[in-house]
Write an enzyme that holds these catalytic residues in place. Structure first.
Site, PDB file in Angstrom:
ATOM      1  CG  HIS B 257       2.512   5.375  -0.917  1.00 38.59           C
ATOM      2  ND1 HIS B 257       2.439   5.935  -2.171  1.00 38.59           N
ATOM      3  CD2 HIS B 257       2.756   6.398  -0.054  1.00 38.59           C
ATOM      4  CE1 HIS B 257       2.643   7.248  -2.060  1.00 38.59           C
ATOM      5  NE2 HIS B 257       2.837   7.548  -0.799  1.00 38.59           N
ATOM      6  NE  ARG B 273      -0.713   9.990  -5.410  1.00 40.33           N
ATOM      7  CZ  ARG B 273      -1.189   9.606  -4.236  1.00 40.33           C
ATOM      8  NH1 ARG B 273      -2.473   9.687  -3.978  1.00 40.33           N
ATOM      9  NH2 ARG B 273      -0.391   9.113  -3.326  1.00 40.33           N
TER      10      ARG B 273
END
Lengths: 264, 667
Positions: B257, B273
């Site tokens: 990740h 994000r």
């Protein structure tokens, strides 16, 4: 912004009043209340471990270091180590809180650890909150009581006011860590007291329009001295809740609603 | 001899396990769930950002449907996924969200009217439709064409686990907590349950069941730096592997990740994000648009993680006493948004880093996050080689993620697979020829074998230190079987892991306290974990191509001609020091979406010889058929694979269903 530097040693997120911060390299003295109820030779005693304070060290890191290097038999529970699962509540210098997100530099250099009181002791710092929480859930039927069991999953979901959804989530954030019960004065005196965790859940389901239960139904579950009327409003639960749940207002609110049912 | 009989034994108390048990119970079969920890403390809880389901309620999700979700997922997988399984999944995900909505999950909802969002670093005003008001909202996530990720602030997994956990209690399904399955009981290709150790008393019990289901989550703890909870050690994978009769699929496919907080590796959600957060380097520059002009910060996780490491290798990392890292900047989202929709992120930054993410940037570096590989099953969740064994969720490889999973697809998979596999387990238990007929001797021997193994560790006089072996394994995996892989590194990793495996057979303990014995637990788990680590490293060494999260610097291209196939790892004999690898091909001629460019990441790959012909067939069908449902059926029929009660179209604002009769006629 590009100049931002962080020191990886947060400023006293958990520090008590007037506590000083422990410097890296300084010696930490961790005293653990130890007892193994399954070992007939075991007696409750404080055992002392010394280790070196490291940068960003949490009690998760410190206790694992003790187990890996100093004492392979030490019992404790961690799961997420990120403050979201509620496994690692214990008494840290006498106060119930989550160990995984407690920085040793904030609570040292001498740290006394003890298991959460009230719950069944498994050994050392490990207690059986799971069994108690399941029994609590069964007692207050902590699930949405649907109007109908038959759902048509192909259809649009029921609408809900966005603000109401947020308010439900606010109460749904409980992680069942047990801190509120461990800190509770009533629970000390009444072993069947349902605790703030349960009263918060009652408030949560009461708020939820998907739950078919009425105040009279909730009264049957918590309208007695082992329920909301047992609370003495000492509110340590509110002070220690790691998720900052609004327990004070919710318990007061549920009490008013239950009084209204009781007077009917 | 302690023996407990039940219809369905579910190993693992996370979302997939709980949902399977509920499905079986509703069909009249008794289920017992085994869990290392109270189920509401499972790692499912850590899913923060949300669950993908193509509801298309928000304006940025308009036009979303199963087809778009299908294509995103297959591209995300780098064509490693089983496309029929992906189809089953995308059609069931909206139903799962709606079931959970009815069960009490407080999904964040759409509010009609104008609102300000951040897209590509810019503040943008968008207007939500009146018809969508009060329906479940979606946010943006990596590798998706539409805003599809349904969420509860950033505590989605938590809220889902509360609701499903509570439904398990409502259904009176027993959960045996602090219980660990040490071995599966099996004979002649039939699984009969498991030998289980009580982690408090140390006692062993045989659980005998018609159907046994593994739902133990991932194996992130094979690595030193991982977002996974400490219980995610892959023991469910390992006990399936150790039967020699069941295989693990694609274990070399490991996801990293992009935003583990540095250095602890604790996750901050992709929602950061998705909601507009940016990645920046040591000089405060945003760098992803230079590498990935199409999707920027929101390319798939494998691509973003590689680009981050690449950028650090070029000397742009921020330096700290723990090494180098990059920054995640969410300050532009504003304090209100962060404290409401990214609240766990706020808390994590506050407690672990002592910073306020609404004012300061968050230090991040990619960390191990997800195990795409798992117990190989068919589309019903059943092991094709060990009858009576099922698996679902992260522990399974049925295989919907291929070589890279999209964010928001795993927590969705837990409940979707729980629904589907749970129904199939009930079907299995319905048939009288699946009744358990097992000699007690088989159970007794299985118990005796495990008892002897534990005794060997406790009193065998071994000299190896389990904690040290485990730590060394984690170091090797992080250093040599990580984001960038080479043949030389992998060979060294395999060699060293083999040595560790041999040494792990001589582990000795320092303490022998009765009851809870954490050292004993570390000892037997380490033995299993090293085997599992070998399936990852050896599978990665053998796969001389790059696909999804498996990136070989010495073989940087995806090679469909030679490697469009799934790795199966077997542990044939207890004394082996390496897994046996076999392969099963993925058939291009049957694919609804033939292999191509993903829309982000590397553009060159070696084409499979059948791709062009299949592509032409697909194009021709597209010209011929305009109705999307009819087209889909023509290309790759899959609905027969779904349990009957989970079939049917999904209603959307823009795709209303007529009344129920008309709907049935349409199917």
């Amino acid at each position: 912004m590009s100049e931002q530097k962080i020191n990886f040693i947060p400023p006293g997120a958990n520090a008590g009043q007037g506590a000083r911060l422990v410097n890296d390299g300084e010696t930490l003295t961790i005293r653990v209340l130890r007892y193994n109820p399954r070992d007939p030779a075991s007696r409750p005693h404080l055992q002392t471990y010394e280790l070196e304070q490291g940068p960003g060290m949490t009690l998760f890191i410190a206790l694992n270091e003790i187990r890996d290097k100093l004492d392979a038999s030490l019992q404790f529970d961690f799961v997420c180590r990120a403050g979201i699962c509620g496994s690692c509540a214990m008494l840290i210098n006498g106060r119930p809180t989550l160990a995984c997100r407690t920085l040793t530099r904030d609570v040292g250099p001498e740290i006394i650890l003890a298991p959460l009181p009230f719950f069944e002791l498994i050994g050392d710092l490990s207690v059986d909150t799971g069994k108690w929480m399941r029994a609590m859930s069964e007692r207050i039927e902590s699930w949405v009581h649907l109007q109908s069991q038959e759902l048509d999953l192909t259809r649009l979901e029921e609408r809900m006011d966005p603000e109401l959804a947020e308010r439900i989530y606010e109460l749904d954030r409980c992680i069942e860590c047990g801190c509120c019960v461990a800190a509770c004065g009533t629970a000390r005196m009444r072993e069947d007291f349902i605790g703030a965790v349960a009263l918060n859940k009652i408030a949560r389901f009461r708020l939820d329009p998907r739950d078919a239960r009425s105040d009279a139904d909730f009264y049957d579950l918590v309208g007695d001295d082992d329920g909301v009327f047992g609370c003495m409003s000492l509110l340590a639960c509110h002070d220690v809740c790691p998720k900052d749940l609004p327990l004070q207002t919710q318990i007061a609110f549920i009490r008013r609603k239950m009084v209204a049912v009781g007077l009917r | 001899m302690n023996v407990i009989y039940t219809d369905v034994l579910v190993i693992g108390g996370g979302l997939a396990g709980l949902r399977m048990a509920i499905a079986a119970k509703r069909r009249g079969h008794d289920a017992i769930i085994l869990s290392l920890v109270p189920p509401k403390r499972s790692h499912s809880k850590a899913a923060q950002g949300g669950m993908q389901a193509s509801l298309g309620n928000v304006i940025k999700g308009q036009g979303d449907n199963e087809d778009v979700h299908f294509e995103d997922t297959v591209r995300g997988s780098d064509w490693g996924a089983d496309q029929e399984v992906v189809r089953m999944f995308v059609n069931t995900a909206p139903k799962a969200v709606r079931e959970l909505a009815a069960w009490g999950v407080p999904w964040s909802r759409v509010r009609q009217g104008d609102r300000q969002v951040v897209i590509n670093g810019q503040k943008v005003r968008i207007t939500e439709r009146e018809q969508a008001h009060g329906l479940v909202a979606q946010r943006d996530f990596g590798g998706t064409k539409k805003w599809r990720t349904c969420y509860v602030a950033d505590g989605t997994g938590h809220a889902m686990l509360q609701a499903v956990g509570d439904q398990t209690i409502a259904a009176s399904i027993p959960v045996h907590e602090r219980m660990e399955a040490l071995a599966l009981i099996h004979e002649a290709g039939r699984c009969y349950g498991a030998v289980v150790r009580n982690l408090v008393s140390g006692e062993l019990t045989a659980y005998v069941a018609k159907a046994t289901a593994i739902a133990t989550g991932g194996a992130g703890r094979l690595y030193r730096v991982t977002t996974n909870a400490v219980i995610c050690e892959g023991i469910g994978h390992a006990i399936a592997l150790e039967t020699g009769a069941a295989a693990l699929g694609n274990m070399e496919a490991v996801q990293f990740h992009p935003t583990g907080i540095f250095p602890a590796g604790i996750l901050v959600t992709e929602g950061c994000r998705g909601d507009g957060g940016l990645l920046k380097d040591a000089s405060g520059q945003r760098f992803m648009p230079d590498y990935e002009p199409e999707k920027k910060e929101l390319a798939s996780r494998d691509v973003v993680s590689r680009r981050m490491e690449e950028h650090i290798a070029k000397g742009h990392g921020a330096k700290s006493r723990f090494g180098e890292h990059l920054w995640l900047d969410i300050t532009l989202l504003g304090e209100h948004h962060i404290k409401h929709n990214l609240r766990e992120v706020y808390e994590i930054c506050h407690y672990f880093l002592g910073l306020d993410p609404s004012k300061e940037m968050i230090p991040v570096r990619p960390a191990q996050h997800y195990t795409m590989g798992g117990v190989r099953t068919d589309a019903s969740g059943a092991s094709p080689t060990l009858k009576g064994l099922f698996a679902a969720g992260e522990a399974a490889c049925w295989d919907m993620h291929g070589f890279n999973r999209l964010g928001g697809n795993s927590v969705a998979e837990t409940v979707v697979a729980g629904m589907i596999v749970g129904e199939r387990i009930a079907d299995f238990c319905d048939r009288s020829d699946n009744d358990v007929a097992i000699a007690t001797g088989v159970v007794r021997e299985a118990l005796a074998r495990e008892q002897a193994r534990l005794a060997g560790l406790l009193t065998g006089g071994g000299s190896e230190d389990a904690a040290a072996l485990k730590q060394r394994m984690q170091e090797i995996m992080t250093a040599r079987v990580g984001i960038f892989r080479t043949g030389a590194d992998l060979e060294q990793a395999v060699d060293e892991l083999r040595q560790l495996l041999i040494r792990s057979r001589s582990i000795g303990l320092r303490s022998s306290s009765p009851g809870v014995n954490p050292e004993l637990v570390t000892a037997y788990r380490t033995q299993k974990m090293i085997k599992l680590a070998l399936t990852v490293a050896y599978g990665a060494l053998a796969r001389t191509e790059s696909r999804g999260a498996h990136f070989r610097q010495d073989h940087p291209r995806r090679n469909d001609a030679e490697w469009l196939k799934r790795t199966l790892a077997w542990w044939k004999n207890d004394a082996d020091t390496l897994p046996t690898l076999t392969y099963e091909p993925l058939e291009v001629a049957k694919m609804e979406l033939p292999p191509g460019w993903r829309g982000y990441g590397a553009k060159d790959y070696v084409e499979h010889p059948h791709t062009a012909a299949r592509q032409a067939e697909v194009e021709a069908a597209r010209q011929r058929i305009s109705d999307r449902f009819e087209l889909q059926r023509a290309l790759m029929p899959y609905e027969h694979l779904l349990p009957p009660r989970l079939r049917g179209r999904n209603e959307r604002i823009d795709e209303p269903l007529a009344d129920a009769t008309a709907r049935r006629a349409a199917e």
